[in-house]
Design an enzyme around this catalytic site. Structure first.
Site: not given
Ligand code: FCB
Length: 443
Positions: A166, A350
């Site tokens: 990210e 994610e």
């Molecule tokens: C993302 C992150 C992870 C976690 C999630 C909820 O941005 O990569 O570490 O904090 O959000």
């Protein structure tokens, strides 16, 4: 669970994601101080000033945790390697750190799990933060050294690797909004971090190619930007948000250029000769990862760039106060393939939601999380049906863990963690996914 494995194309990969600082227990095994430890030790930055000293004690309990992943039928484990565990002062190698990731890798392979590594999930060694961290162009070389060190040890057994989790969070959230380490609010620092994080990504890709590695990618977080009303001003503000959040990093990596709508705001703050770095930044990758959780409703505000604010939206929200907007995942999958990646494999690296998730008679009936996952899987299937090459879906997260500035209260896990006893209890969502993944024609 509404969907089962056989609803997805053959070979589609399911996984869970975690990160080192959020679960391992940073006080163990000779890990060095990180800028997150410094940020958390500064009053007001983190709820209850909590840090990752113990976290889920995954450093000692990794075998039990990997057993949980394998037992649910997941194919992949997306984990991250802590820079400060491997190189506590950013230079000297900690043999115990390398040994830990070596053990962890072998333990994944023993259980039939594909190791999917992220090199940096936000724990910059404090010694390097002292030298300017992401503001210093040298960070790209420091990071390439770390890459060679850790991948020189475990790279032969990785299924896939992405350098940096990210980049928007590394640069903008941490240097402009001040919500994450190092907690700056400075447009010049932000512009430099926005460029150097991509330079470091490119140098790490080069370093891994030099080791003979393949299946390398990038992991980008995306938030759909909806204008707060129909006005031109609101639409323009949402476009600026979309540019600085969603387009900047992918544009650098896949188009070797930066979007003009963002340059309009920060070009004056970029480092000299930034436009000569795109051959490194755009080093070819093999896949693209998208982290997706929510959208933001954006309104214009007077004042300096970017001249916008997030306003409350009308949709149901998770415990993070994030609106649930599955359509955004579909939008990003289709847009990314169309505008940036073409036939390159896409992964959702994610997706998931936080809830209070109290234990009730030894169980966590998290029906809301199951519904969230189902709604997002619907969108993945819709994109696939339209020909978008989506090849895998990873849940955030295996375990309840250290949710950065929000401490231990925001529970994202498929598995509940009691932070006093460290006992793990699979939630209903874990059991539902297990049924979905281990039933159907492919098992
Ligand atoms: C993302 C992150 C992870 C976690 C999630 C909820 O941005 O990569 O570490 O904090 O959000």
């Amino acid at each position: 669970m509404k969907h089962v494995r056989s609803d997805f194309p053959k070979g589609f990969q399911f996984g869970v994601a975690t990160s080192s600082y959020q679960i391992e227990g940073h006080a163990f095994g000779g890990a060095g101080r990180t800028h997150w430890d410094d940020f958390a030790a500064t009053p007001g930055n983190v709820v209850r000033a909590e840090n990752g000293d113990r976290a889920c004690d995954h450093y000692h309990r990794y075998a039990e945790d990997l057993d949980l992943i394998a037992a649910a039928g997941f194919d992949c484990y997306r984990f991250s390697t802590s820079w400060a565990r491997v190189m506590p002062d950013g230079v000297t190698v900690n043999p115990d750190g390398l040994d830990f990731y070596d053990r962890l890798t072998d333990a994944m392979l023993e259980r039939g799990l594909k190791p999917c590594a992220t090199l940096y999930h936000w724990e910059m060694p404090s010694a390097l933060a002292d030298k300017g961290g992401w503001r210093n162009r040298d960070v790209a070389e420091w990071f390439a050294d770390f890459t060679t060190t850790i991948m020189g040890r475990i790279g032969d057994r990785m299924h896939s690797v992405a350098p940096i989790n990210e980049p928007w969070c590394v640069a903008f959230l941490s240097h402009f909004m001040g919500h994450h380490a190092p907690g700056l609010r400075d447009v010049r620092a932000t512009a430099r971090a926005m460029h150097h994080v991509l330079l470091a990504h490119g140098r790490a890709i080069q370093a891994m190619r030099a080791l003979g590695m393949d299946n390398l990618g990038g992991v980008f977080n995306m938030e759909w930007a909806s204008p707060s009303d129909d006005s031109d001003a609101a639409r323009a503000a949402a476009a600026r948000y979309d540019g600085l959040y969603n387009h900047w990093y992918m544009s650098g990596v896949f188009k070797k250029s930066y979007p003009q709508i963002v340059l309009d705001g920060i070009e004056a703050h970029l480092p000299d000769r930034w436009d000569e770095d795109f051959d490194v930044i755009g080093s070819p990758v093999d896949w693209c990862g998208i982290n997706y959780y929510t959208r933001k409703v954006i309104a214009p505000v007077p004042g300096p760039w970017p001249g916008l604010e997030e306003v409350e939206g009308p949709l149901p929200k998770t415990f993070m106060d994030w609106e649930i907007f599955p359509q955004g995942l579909y939008n990003f999958l289709t847009r990314t393939a169309k505008e940036y990646t073409g036939s390159l494999p896409l992964f959702i690296t994610e997706n998931g939601m936080a809830a209070p998730d109290p234990l009730q008679d030894g169980a966590v009936p998290d029906a809301d999380r199951i519904a969230y996952i189902e709604a997002h899987m619907d969108m993945v299937l819709r994109a696939i049906a339209e020909g978008v090459p989506v090849k895998g879906y990873f849940l955030w997260s295996l375990l309840d863990n250290y949710e950065w500035a929000l401490g231990y209260e925001k529970r994202f896990g498929l598995v509940h963690v009691d932070f006093d006893t460290l006992e793990r209890t699979p939630k209903a969502s874990y059991h539902a996914l297990k049924d979905a993944l281990t039933s159907g024609s492919e098992t």
